[in-house]
Scaffold this motif. Structure first.
Motif, PDB file in Angstrom:
ATOM      1  N   UNK A  10       0.824  -1.213   0.000  1.00  0.00           N
ATOM      2  CA  UNK A  10       0.000   0.000   0.000  1.00  0.00           C
ATOM      3  C   UNK A  10       0.859   1.266   0.000  1.00  0.00           C
ATOM      4  N   UNK A  11       2.003   1.231   0.665  1.00  0.00           N
ATOM      5  CA  UNK A  11       2.909   2.377   0.656  1.00  0.00           C
ATOM      6  C   UNK A  11       3.397   2.651  -0.763  1.00  0.00           C
ATOM      7  N   UNK A  12       3.814   1.600  -1.448  1.00  0.00           N
ATOM      8  CA  UNK A  12       4.283   1.755  -2.836  1.00  0.00           C
ATOM      9  C   UNK A  12       3.133   2.211  -3.728  1.00  0.00           C
ATOM     10  N   UNK A  13       1.973   1.611  -3.580  1.00  0.00           N
ATOM     11  CA  UNK A  13       0.818   2.021  -4.384  1.00  0.00           C
ATOM     12  C   UNK A  13       0.504   3.498  -4.180  1.00  0.00           C
ATOM     13  N   UNK A  14       0.559   3.955  -2.937  1.00  0.00           N
ATOM     14  CA  UNK A  14       0.291   5.363  -2.646  1.00  0.00           C
ATOM     15  C   UNK A  14       1.299   6.291  -3.300  1.00  0.00           C
ATOM     16  N   UNK A  15       2.554   5.893  -3.281  1.00  0.00           N
ATOM     17  CA  UNK A  15       3.593   6.696  -3.918  1.00  0.00           C
ATOM     18  C   UNK A  15       3.394   6.752  -5.428  1.00  0.00           C
ATOM     19  N   UNK A  16       3.136   5.611  -6.043  1.00  0.00           N
ATOM     20  CA  UNK A  16       2.933   5.579  -7.495  1.00  0.00           C
ATOM     21  C   UNK A  16       1.723   6.433  -7.868  1.00  0.00           C
ATOM     22  N   UNK A  17       0.655   6.335  -7.103  1.00  0.00           N
ATOM     23  CA  UNK A  17      -0.549   7.125  -7.381  1.00  0.00           C
ATOM     24  C   UNK A  17      -0.273   8.620  -7.284  1.00  0.00           C
ATOM     25  N   UNK A  18       0.706   9.007  -6.474  1.00  0.00           N
ATOM     26  CA  UNK A  18       1.004  10.425  -6.249  1.00  0.00           C
ATOM     27  C   UNK A  18       1.932  11.040  -7.293  1.00  0.00           C
ATOM     28  N   UNK A  36      11.947   0.529   1.797  1.00  0.00           N
ATOM     29  CA  UNK A  36      12.220  -0.845   1.389  1.00  0.00           C
ATOM     30  C   UNK A  36      13.710  -1.033   1.135  1.00  0.00           C
ATOM     31  N   UNK A  37      14.163  -2.254   1.247  1.00  0.00           N
ATOM     32  CA  UNK A  37      15.592  -2.541   1.141  1.00  0.00           C
ATOM     33  C   UNK A  37      16.106  -2.633  -0.287  1.00  0.00           C
ATOM     34  N   UNK A  38      15.201  -2.751  -1.271  1.00  0.00           N
ATOM     35  CA  UNK A  38      15.663  -2.957  -2.641  1.00  0.00           C
ATOM     36  C   UNK A  38      14.644  -2.452  -3.658  1.00  0.00           C
ATOM     37  N   UNK A  39      15.125  -1.869  -4.750  1.00  0.00           N
ATOM     38  CA  UNK A  39      14.220  -1.493  -5.843  1.00  0.00           C
ATOM     39  C   UNK A  39      13.504  -2.710  -6.434  1.00  0.00           C
ATOM     40  N   UNK A  40      14.095  -3.882  -6.293  1.00  0.00           N
ATOM     41  CA  UNK A  40      13.466  -5.100  -6.816  1.00  0.00           C
ATOM     42  C   UNK A  40      12.132  -5.387  -6.143  1.00  0.00           C
ATOM     43  N   UNK A  41      11.998  -4.985  -4.889  1.00  0.00           N
ATOM     44  CA  UNK A  41      10.716  -5.170  -4.198  1.00  0.00           C
ATOM     45  C   UNK A  41       9.655  -4.306  -4.859  1.00  0.00           C
ATOM     46  N   UNK A  42      10.020  -3.079  -5.191  1.00  0.00           N
ATOM     47  CA  UNK A  42       9.087  -2.201  -5.899  1.00  0.00           C
ATOM     48  C   UNK A  42       8.724  -2.826  -7.243  1.00  0.00           C
ATOM     49  N   UNK A  43       9.709  -3.360  -7.941  1.00  0.00           N
ATOM     50  CA  UNK A  43       9.450  -4.024  -9.216  1.00  0.00           C
ATOM     51  C   UNK A  43       8.471  -5.170  -9.071  1.00  0.00           C
ATOM     52  N   UNK A  44       8.636  -5.962  -8.038  1.00  0.00           N
ATOM     53  CA  UNK A  44       7.726  -7.081  -7.806  1.00  0.00           C
ATOM     54  C   UNK A  44       6.314  -6.561  -7.564  1.00  0.00           C
ATOM     55  N   UNK A  45       6.191  -5.544  -6.726  1.00  0.00           N
ATOM     56  CA  UNK A  45       4.871  -4.965  -6.451  1.00  0.00           C
ATOM     57  C   UNK A  45       4.264  -4.405  -7.736  1.00  0.00           C
ATOM     58  N   UNK A  46       5.080  -3.723  -8.524  1.00  0.00           N
ATOM     59  CA  UNK A  46       4.588  -3.135  -9.777  1.00  0.00           C
ATOM     60  C   UNK A  46       4.098  -4.213 -10.738  1.00  0.00           C
ATOM     61  N   UNK A  47       4.743  -5.346 -10.755  1.00  0.00           N
ATOM     62  CA  UNK A  47       4.327  -6.429 -11.654  1.00  0.00           C
ATOM     63  C   UNK A  47       3.028  -7.085 -11.208  1.00  0.00           C
ATOM     64  N   UNK A  48       2.736  -7.012  -9.919  1.00  0.00           N
ATOM     65  CA  UNK A  48       1.610  -7.782  -9.407  1.00  0.00           C
ATOM     66  C   UNK A  48       0.401  -6.964  -8.975  1.00  0.00           C
TER      67      UNK A  48
END
Length: 100
Positions: A10-18, A36-48
């Motif tokens: 939800x944190x990543x989703x909120x940032x992307x929405x903003x 988050x510890x890695x950009x890869x986590x954001x990538x995973x969230x973005x893919x899913x």
């Protein structure tokens, strides 16, 4: 990869929405802003979990979209006025300040 919590998603989703139209953010910028510890986590969230978000405003630090997304992503970004040269987003001219 470590387990990802719903709060992190939800944190990543909120940032992307903003991310405003005409600006972009990198996976690394979003990871830092979300704690988050890695950009890869954001990538995973973005893919899913971002079909309903402006996913096209998130790019790698190189500014060059993934080949399978490049045409569609660059078209959307161009339509928003994002500066693009030779298939690469010119981050210096449109990088969103995640701390704002």
């Amino acid at each position: 990869m470590a387990a990802i919590t719903e709060e992190q998603v939800e944190r990543v989703r909120g940032l992307v929405a903003a991310i405003p139209a005409g600006q972009v953010s990198t996976y690394g910028d979003l990871a830092t802003a979300a704690g988050l510890s890695s950009p890869r986590i954001v990538g995973w969230i973005m893919r899913t979990d971002t079909a309903d978000l402006p996913w096209h405003r998130v790019v790698p630090a190189s500014g060059r979209p993934a080949p399978h997304l490049a045409t569609r992503q660059l078209e959307r970004l161009r339509a928003e006025g994002v500066p693009i040269t030779d298939g690469r987003v010119q981050l210096r001219g449109c990088r969103w300040d995640t701390s704002a």
